[in-house]
Structure formats: C-alpha cells, structure tokens
Enzyme design. Structure first.
Site, PDB file in Angstrom:
ATOM      1  N   GLU A 116       0.845  -1.209   0.000  1.00 17.14           N
ATOM      2  CA  GLU A 116       0.000   0.000   0.000  1.00 17.14           C
ATOM      3  C   GLU A 116       0.872   1.247   0.000  1.00 17.14           C
ATOM      4  O   GLU A 116       2.002   1.212   0.478  1.00 17.14           O
ATOM      5  CB  GLU A 116      -0.966  -0.013   1.190  1.00 17.14           C
ATOM      6  CG  GLU A 116      -0.286  -0.147   2.546  1.00 17.14           C
ATOM      7  CD  GLU A 116      -1.236  -0.531   3.688  1.00 17.14           C
ATOM      8  OE1 GLU A 116      -2.133  -1.364   3.466  1.00 17.14           O
ATOM      9  OE2 GLU A 116      -1.069  -0.001   4.787  1.00 17.14           O
ATOM     10  N   LYS A 118       2.752   4.489   0.999  1.00 15.18           N
ATOM     11  CA  LYS A 118       3.117   5.057   2.299  1.00 15.18           C
ATOM     12  C   LYS A 118       2.791   6.539   2.241  1.00 15.18           C
ATOM     13  O   LYS A 118       3.515   7.332   1.639  1.00 15.18           O
ATOM     14  CB  LYS A 118       4.596   4.841   2.601  1.00 15.18           C
ATOM     15  CG  LYS A 118       4.982   5.351   3.969  1.00 15.18           C
ATOM     16  CD  LYS A 118       6.375   4.885   4.360  1.00 15.18           C
ATOM     17  CE  LYS A 118       6.722   5.347   5.757  1.00 15.18           C
ATOM     18  NZ  LYS A 118       6.725   6.798   5.920  1.00 15.18           N
ATOM     19  N   ASP A 120       2.429  10.299   3.114  1.00  8.81           N
ATOM     20  CA  ASP A 120       3.342  11.170   3.850  1.00  8.81           C
ATOM     21  C   ASP A 120       2.543  12.155   4.700  1.00  8.81           C
ATOM     22  O   ASP A 120       2.447  13.334   4.393  1.00  8.81           O
ATOM     23  CB  ASP A 120       4.251  11.901   2.850  1.00  8.81           C
ATOM     24  CG  ASP A 120       5.546  12.339   3.502  1.00  8.81           C
ATOM     25  OD1 ASP A 120       5.748  12.016   4.693  1.00  8.81           O
ATOM     26  OD2 ASP A 120       6.343  13.006   2.830  1.00  8.81           O
ATOM     27  N   TYR A 226      -6.882   8.669   5.807  1.00  4.43           N
ATOM     28  CA  TYR A 226      -6.960   7.327   5.229  1.00  4.43           C
ATOM     29  C   TYR A 226      -6.609   6.308   6.307  1.00  4.43           C
ATOM     30  O   TYR A 226      -5.558   6.434   6.946  1.00  4.43           O
ATOM     31  CB  TYR A 226      -5.971   7.159   4.070  1.00  4.43           C
ATOM     32  CG  TYR A 226      -6.359   7.903   2.821  1.00  4.43           C
ATOM     33  CD1 TYR A 226      -7.207   7.326   1.886  1.00  4.43           C
ATOM     34  CD2 TYR A 226      -5.875   9.183   2.582  1.00  4.43           C
ATOM     35  CE1 TYR A 226      -7.569   8.008   0.737  1.00  4.43           C
ATOM     36  CE2 TYR A 226      -6.231   9.882   1.434  1.00  4.43           C
ATOM     37  CZ  TYR A 226      -7.082   9.289   0.511  1.00  4.43           C
ATOM     38  OH  TYR A 226      -7.438   9.956  -0.621  1.00  4.43           O
ATOM     39  N   LYS A 317      11.201   2.788   0.824  1.00  2.00           N
ATOM     40  CA  LYS A 317      11.147   4.211   0.494  1.00  2.00           C
ATOM     41  C   LYS A 317      11.451   4.485  -0.969  1.00  2.00           C
ATOM     42  O   LYS A 317      12.176   3.745  -1.622  1.00  2.00           O
ATOM     43  CB  LYS A 317      12.166   4.987   1.365  1.00  2.00           C
ATOM     44  CG  LYS A 317      11.892   4.916   2.852  1.00  2.00           C
ATOM     45  CD  LYS A 317      10.679   5.731   3.214  1.00  2.00           C
ATOM     46  CE  LYS A 317      10.780   6.453   4.538  1.00  2.00           C
ATOM     47  NZ  LYS A 317      11.739   7.415   4.789  1.00  2.00           N
ATOM     48  N   CYS A 411      20.477  43.111 -19.009  1.00  2.00           N
ATOM     49  CA  CYS A 411      20.411  41.726 -19.454  1.00  2.00           C
ATOM     50  C   CYS A 411      21.833  41.173 -19.590  1.00  2.00           C
ATOM     51  O   CYS A 411      22.661  41.785 -20.266  1.00  2.00           O
ATOM     52  CB  CYS A 411      19.688  41.648 -20.795  1.00  2.00           C
ATOM     53  SG  CYS A 411      19.791  40.015 -21.558  1.00  2.00           S
ATOM     54  N   CYS A 414      22.496  40.445 -23.616  1.00  3.51           N
ATOM     55  CA  CYS A 414      22.602  41.484 -24.647  1.00  3.51           C
ATOM     56  C   CYS A 414      22.875  42.875 -24.090  1.00  3.51           C
ATOM     57  O   CYS A 414      23.082  43.818 -24.852  1.00  3.51           O
ATOM     58  CB  CYS A 414      21.348  41.490 -25.523  1.00  3.51           C
ATOM     59  SG  CYS A 414      19.905  42.177 -24.691  1.00  3.51           S
ATOM     60  N   CYS A 429      13.902  41.280 -20.239  1.00  3.09           N
ATOM     61  CA  CYS A 429      14.946  41.937 -21.011  1.00  3.09           C
ATOM     62  C   CYS A 429      14.233  42.752 -22.080  1.00  3.09           C
ATOM     63  O   CYS A 429      13.349  42.242 -22.778  1.00  3.09           O
ATOM     64  CB  CYS A 429      15.847  40.889 -21.660  1.00  3.09           C
ATOM     65  SG  CYS A 429      16.775  41.520 -23.061  1.00  3.09           S
ATOM     66  N   CYS A 435      18.296  40.484 -28.578  1.00  3.83           N
ATOM     67  CA  CYS A 435      18.893  39.659 -27.523  1.00  3.83           C
ATOM     68  C   CYS A 435      19.053  38.220 -28.008  1.00  3.83           C
ATOM     69  O   CYS A 435      18.067  37.550 -28.315  1.00  3.83           O
ATOM     70  CB  CYS A 435      18.017  39.697 -26.276  1.00  3.83           C
ATOM     71  SG  CYS A 435      18.643  38.660 -24.943  1.00  3.83           S
TER      72      CYS A 435
HETATM   73  O1  D41 Z   1       0.625   5.205   4.876  1.00  2.00           O
HETATM   74  C1  D41 Z   1       1.311   5.158   5.897  1.00  2.00           C
HETATM   75  N1  D41 Z   1       2.043   6.179   6.256  1.00  2.00           N
HETATM   76  C2  D41 Z   1       1.326   3.928   6.761  1.00  2.00           C
HETATM   77  C3  D41 Z   1       1.932   3.999   7.999  1.00  2.00           C
HETATM   78  C4  D41 Z   1       0.761   2.713   6.334  1.00  2.00           C
HETATM   79  N2  D41 Z   1       0.150   2.612   5.144  1.00  2.00           N
HETATM   80  N3  D41 Z   1       0.826   1.626   7.136  1.00  2.00           N
HETATM   81  C5  D41 Z   1       1.417   1.679   8.344  1.00  2.00           C
HETATM   82  N4  D41 Z   1       1.451   0.552   9.096  1.00  2.00           N
HETATM   83  C6  D41 Z   1       2.044   0.560  10.282  1.00  2.00           C
HETATM   84  C7  D41 Z   1       2.100  -0.699  11.070  1.00  2.00           C
HETATM   85  C8  D41 Z   1       2.510  -1.845  10.202  1.00  2.00           C
HETATM   86  C9  D41 Z   1       3.057  -0.580  12.206  1.00  2.00           C
HETATM   87  C10 D41 Z   1       0.717  -0.984  11.613  1.00  2.00           C
HETATM   88  C11 D41 Z   1       2.001   2.878   8.822  1.00  2.00           C
HETATM   89  C12 D41 Z   1       2.597   2.823  10.120  1.00  2.00           C
HETATM   90  N5  D41 Z   1       2.599   1.667  10.812  1.00  2.00           N
HETATM   91  C13 D41 Z   1       3.222   3.958  10.776  1.00  2.00           C
HETATM   92  N6  D41 Z   1       2.970   5.229  10.580  1.00  2.00           N
HETATM   93  C14 D41 Z   1       3.741   5.963  11.360  1.00  2.00           C
HETATM   94  C15 D41 Z   1       4.520   5.130  12.094  1.00  2.00           C
HETATM   95  C16 D41 Z   1       4.191   3.885  11.750  1.00  2.00           C
END
Ligand code: D41
Length: 671
Positions: A116, A118, A120, A226, A317, A411, A414, A429, A435
């Site tokens: 899924e 991550k 931010d 979410y 990441k 400029c 030129c 300019c 130019c």
């Molecule tokens: O979308 C996220 N930032 C996200 C964070 C995610 N999709 N799943 C997460 N699952 C966990 C565990 C597996 C520990 C239940 C997480 C985070 N933790 C998490 N977010 C911040 C610290 C940990």
C-alpha cells in the site's frame, strides 16, 4: 579510554544532540530545518557507531525512540496497544532480506503481502465506541500521543458515526492524516496573504494543522484521513487478512487507500513498488514509499515484533525528493519572451532520482521571501518532471561574509535594460530580438517536437548556430545548406543530411502547429488550435482585432492583446512572410468550425496513451469538430478519454461522475 574512543564518544554525543534538536523541530514545532534524507543519515550514522561501539551507546539514545513526546496544551493519551513503527528499506536487496527472513521464520515458500502507498502525513488513532467517535490521538512516540479529539472531529473524511448494523463495541482505527498538494499550496498562499507562517511541505502543514489548540483553525485546513489498520477491537467477528480488515473498515464508512494491492512474494512486492513509484506524481497527495505487510493476520501474530517494529511490515522508500546542498552562484536566465528567471547554481546533489546542479528561484519576490544568498545551505526539491526549486534556506548555516543578492539592471546576454512589469514581479529583457538569448529560445521552441517538429535541431545545435551567426530568425532555418552545416563543429555529413531532410519535412505542417511554433506569448497548443478552427486562415488571424479575437472560446482580453501586439510587429510579419512565401511552409486548409459542428461546446480531457494516434493528433481532430480539449478534469468536463495506463485524471472523472470513454469510442466520435 583511548583518544580514539573519546573521539567516537564525542561524535556520538554530537550526533545525538543534533538528532534530538531535529526531533524537537519536527515533532513539536512542525517546522523542520533539514530534509528527511539528512535526518535519516544522521540517525543511520549514529546507529552505525552504536553497533561498532555498543559499550558507548547511551540508554536514552535517539536511536531508541522514534517520534516525540507531547507538546504542552494537549492532554496525553496512552495507547492501549502501542502504535508500532515501521522498519525502512531503501533498496531491493533490503526487501529481499525482509522476504527471506519471513519465509525462514514461517518455513514457507511464498508469502502473500499487501502493498500500500506510504502516505506522507502523520499517524493518528481514532477510537469508536458502539460506532461513535469518542477520541482521536496522535501517534506521538508510539506509547503515548496527544488528545486531538476536537480537531479530528472537524476532518470530513473521518466519520463521527460508523455505518452498518453489526458494529464493534470498541474499535480503534489507525491511519494517516494528510494534506493534498493542492490544499497545501492553497494554505501557503493564504498564509502569505495573512502574513502567517509558511509550511515547508504538505506533511508539516498537516501536522501543524492537526495540532492547533483552536479546532476552528483546524476546520479551515484541508485535511484528509486514510485508514491503514486497527488497534483494539471488540464485539465483531474479525477478518483473517489485512486486506479483509481494510475492506471491513471501508464498509464501516472509513476511507481506505484504493491503490493497495495483494501480491505474492518478492517479485510481487517490487512490481508494486515500481508501479507506485511511476505514478507517484499523479496522486493528489505525497507518498514517500510503499508499505509491505504480510496479509494473513495469524502469520503476523506468529512473526511478532522486534524493538517496536513489527517483523511482518516494511516501508520501502522512494528516492528522496528533497536534499540539502549549497548555492555556488545566483544567475539569471533569459526566456523566449524575454522573461528573466533567477536560478541558483548548486553543488551537484542527487535528488528525486537525478543529479541536480541548477534550481529555479522563480522571481525576485521569491528570492526576497526565501532570503537566499550565494554560499547559503538550501533545501532543493525535485518532484517528478517538475523543474527543481529551492524550497528553503538554512539561515543558521549562513557564512559570515555573505552578501545580499541584487537583481541585475542589464540583461546579461545582450546588455539591454531589464524592466519589471506593473506588478514589479516579472522582470524582462527589453532587447527583444536583439537579444541572442531570446532569439535562441524562440528558435528552440519553433523547432520543438510539439511545434514544427524538426528532428535533430536540438538545443545545443541552435545555440551553436546562433552563436556562429548562421541563423538569426526561424526563417533562416529553411535557407541552411549542407556546406554551412558541415562547417559547424560536431556536425558530420550524415547528421547534416538528416537535418536537411527533417527541415524539408517540416515544410508540411498544420495551422495549429504553425501558430503554436510562432511563440506568441501565452498561446499554447490548445489556444492555437482554437484560433485555427475559429478563423480558418492565417490571414484572418493576423488581421483580427482584439474584440474579434475574444469571440474565440477561452481567449480573454490579455491573450487577445498579445496576439494583436505580436502581429503588429514588423519583424514578426517579415518572418512570417519569409516562412510562407520563401520557405514554402504550408498546411492543409482548416475547416472552420461551423456553429452546428458535431462536438461544438463539448469539453474533453485526454489521459493515458492512445494506440492509433498521438495525443496531439487527437486534440487537433477534436478541436476541428468544435470540441475543447482541456488538461484537467472538472465538473465542466463532458468526456474523459482513457487510453492505456491512465493517470489520476481517470480517478477524478470517476469521482465527479464524468463520462469516461475509451479509444474506440473516441474514434467513433471522430468518424
Ligand atoms: O501510509 C502510511 N504512512 C502507513 C503507515 C501505512 N500505510 N501503514 C502503516 N502501518 C504501520 C504498522 C505496520 C506498524 C501498523 C504505517 C505505520 N505503521 C506507521 N505510521 C507511522 C509510524 C508507523
């Protein structure tokens, strides 16, 4: 202790202090000064030293806690089940080790995972009792966070009551609160107008917004939620998989991320990562990686956790989009219309997947806002195909002898005067076609793929030819001969022949392309197409007045003025005459769009790639039938044409209930 030992201990203490300071700025103040990548490096460095010298590791080392204590002002909430943290991976090898470890422990061949995005944002916990939201808390350090109940109640994607008949007596939902990129930009604009504090990025804006002491302020911030998992739950039959849990949360009326995927084994994980990495910039919010989780909850239980992170999950990441570097120089660049953009020349740095050594500073106002000087340490950001930019300056690291940067008066190319527009923001300019910079940019634009499409006439070659005095206007391109070309450095006979053939081929074009190629300020491909189909002939466009021009869909007073101004210039008319009469540039007659044109008044948006034609061709054909082709989906869109691998525009169309058609249906409409 040996000297060497003392040095190591001192270095470890220095790192710890530095990390703690960044922790405070990040978690308590929501106002970090260094990019995440720099923070991660400090942490990893300390971890490395602690591993090599465990006897020197402090009990309260920042490597042993992730997150931060609560700020004053909010009540502390102890999580009944701690909110664990996620182990990180930065490359496929680390992911392979993760999968191997799991297979070894479970003694099985292939593991099923959920991958899924991550998100931010910041992690929060929501407690529902008999379906009612009774408490919201930040993750804090995982053991305890802050009570932000009043604030989460104002976030519209967080239901105050769960839906459905069979609800758990108690349910703790965990997820991320985030701000979309658009919402973040809007907020910063509003903050500027009210002299408020600007946020460094959407995540800090989300954190800062959620942690307002006055929920009325939070309510004005565009926050979204979410769900990604659960803590405590009682009173219902529970699913057997993580995917099932997300499904169930969705049925309760909670928002879960639609871009999740159930995959098998290491290959499945890496494919999911590639796919999300490629689509990263199309999502309306920022994601900084992919979270992998073992799907089967019983297997999760068997795997357990180590030092506050589950063994069954991993955050893989993406390349950092922000990095720290230093400004070597500040220079200005002259664009096609003479607009002058200040740019920072940087110590090269790897960011967003490429090495960056230049970043835009946008305009003089931006330089003053950032307060940036030569020698400054800055955070540069490169997201997707967007031009790298300087987002902030680490003023505390400024060298003592630095001096304020002043906008040049002349400029640099030129020597003509630089003038500012009425607003005083955009510098230009005043040299016009005197130019060389403007001449070069005009020619590059003319030859570019979406304009006259002269293959082989790239940026470097144009610069070389203008510098050598071989061409001065776009019309000169068509006078080039082989002898002249081979006399240029770096151009062989074969390339010269190819270029001449490409130039010859470009003589056959379309009116919209030709109009776009002229480089009239603010006339993009869409407007060029509309001008062509409204007037039908170049002559008619050249002699149209501002009023007549404003009859064309989407042309307002400013663009109409630009068009008239452009064709009023003698040198522009001379070049156009030379192109049409002497160079014999020609295009098929354009059918004026009749008032009863079949697609008159319909707005289309194209997304994904088409197999039978390019998007440019599709656009031309649609416009010829009276349609408007827009770049973004809105309530006014009539049709979204979805080709292969459509982007977020498709999601948006579905959300707004806009009709979506495929390439076949488009072809039928164009017949
Ligand atoms: O979308 C996220 N930032 C996200 C964070 C995610 N999709 N799943 C997460 N699952 C966990 C565990 C597996 C520990 C239940 C997480 C985070 N933790 C998490 N977010 C911040 C610290 C940990």
């Amino acid at each position: 202790m040996t000297t060497r030992h003392a040095d190591v201990a001192r270095e470890m203490a220095r790192l710890a202090t530095e990390i703690e300071r960044h922790n405070y700025l990040y978690y308590v103040k929501d106002d970090p000064v260094v990019p995440d990548a720099e923070y991660d490096r400090l942490l990893r460095e300390l971890e490395k030293l602690e591993k090599a010298h465990p006897e020197l590791a402090a009990d309260d080392s920042p490597t042993r806690r992730v997150g931060a204590r609560a700020d004053e002002g909010f009540r502390e909430v102890t999580h009944e089940i701690p909110m664990l943290s996620l182990a990180n991976a930065f490359d496929p090898e680390e992911v392979a080790e993760f999968d191997e470890r799991i297979r070894r422990r479970l003694e099985c061949e292939v593991v099923e995972y959920v991958a899924e995005p991550k998100l931010d944002g910041l992690a929060v916990s929501l407690l529902y009792e008999n379906g009612r939201l009774v408490r919201g808390a930040t993750r804090g350090d995982g053991r305890a966070g802050e009570d932000v109940t009043a604030n989460v109640r104002v976030i519209r994607s967080i239901p105050l009551k769960l839906r459905g008949e069979k609800l758990p007596t108690r349910l703790e939902v965990r997820g991320e609160v985030l701000m979309t990129r658009k919402g973040f930009e809007r907020l910063n604009r509003r903050q500027d107008e009210n002299d408020g504090k600007r946020y460094a990025n959407p995540r800090n804006a989300a954190a800062g917004s959620l942690r307002q002491l006055d929920p009325a302020i939070t309510a004005q911030r565009p926050l979204e939620f979410y769900a990604y998992g659960t803590g405590v739950f009682d009173g219902v039959k529970w699913p057997e998989t993580h995917a099932g849990v997300l499904e169930l949360l969705g049925e309760f009326g909670l928002r879960t991320n639609p871009h999740r995927e159930v995959v098998e084994g290491l290959d499945g994980l890496l494919r999911a990562w590639e796919s999300l990495n490629a689509r990263r910039d199309e999502l309306p919010y920022e994601i900084d990686g992919v979270v992998y989780k073992v799907n089967d909850l019983a297997l999760q239980e068997r795997l357990g956790f180590v030092s506050r992170a589950p063994r069954w999950a991993l955050a893989h990441k993406f390349a950092a989009q922000e990095e720290l570097t230093r400004v070597r120089a500040i220079e200005v660049q002259v664009g096609r219309t003479g607009a002058i953009t200040p740019v920072a020349r940087l110590e090269p740095v790897f960011v967003g997947g490429v090495t960056v050594s230049n970043a835009t500073l946008h305009n003089y106002d931006e330089i003053k806002r950032l307060d940036v000087r030569v020698g400054d340490s800055v955070i540069v950001r490169r997201a997707g195909d967007v031009i790298p930019e300087v987002v902030s300056v680490l003023h505390e690291r400024r060298p003592k002898n630095s001096r304020e940067w002043n906008f040049p008066e002349k400029c640099p190319v030129c020597g003509s005067d630089i003038v500012f527009d009425e607003g005083g923001v955009i510098a230009r300019c005043s040299g016009g076609l005197f130019c060389d910079a403007q001449v070069k940019e005009t020619i590059k634009h003319f030859a570019s793929r979406r304009a006259m499409d002269i293959e082989g006439l790239g940026s470097k070659l144009v610069e070389q030819m203008v510098d050598a005095g071989v061409i001065k206007t776009v019309a000169d391109i068509f006078e080039l001969d082989k002898e002249t070309l081979v006399s240029l450095e770096r151009l062989g006979e074969k390339s010269a022949d190819n270029l001449l053939a490409a130039i010859d081929a470009a003589r056959k074009t379309t009116l919209p392309r030709f109009l776009f190629a002229l480089g009239i300020p603010q006339i993009g491909e869409t407007t060029a197409g509309q001008l062509a189909s409204y007037f039908g002939h170049l002559d008619a466009i050249m002699s149209a007045g501002e009023e007549a021009l404003q009859e064309v869909p989407d042309i307002g007073p400013v663009v109409a003025h630009n068009v008239v101004e452009f064709f009023a210039q003698d040198h522009n008319r001379e070049v156009i005459d030379a192109l049409v009469d002497k160079a014999k540039i020609a295009w098929p007659a354009v059918q004026r769009v009749a008032d009863d044109a079949r697609l008159k008044g319909k707005t289309f948006v194209l997304t994904g790639s088409l197999s039978g034609m390019s998007r440019t061709e599709a656009r031309e054909k649609l416009v010829a039938l009276g349609a408007k082709v827009s770049s973004s989906v809105s309530g006014k869109t009539d049709y979204v044409v979805a080709g292969a691998d459509p982007g977020s525009k498709l999601d948006k169309a579905e959300r707004l209930g806009v009709a979506v058609i495929d390439e076949d249906a488009l072809m039928e409409m164009l017949q």
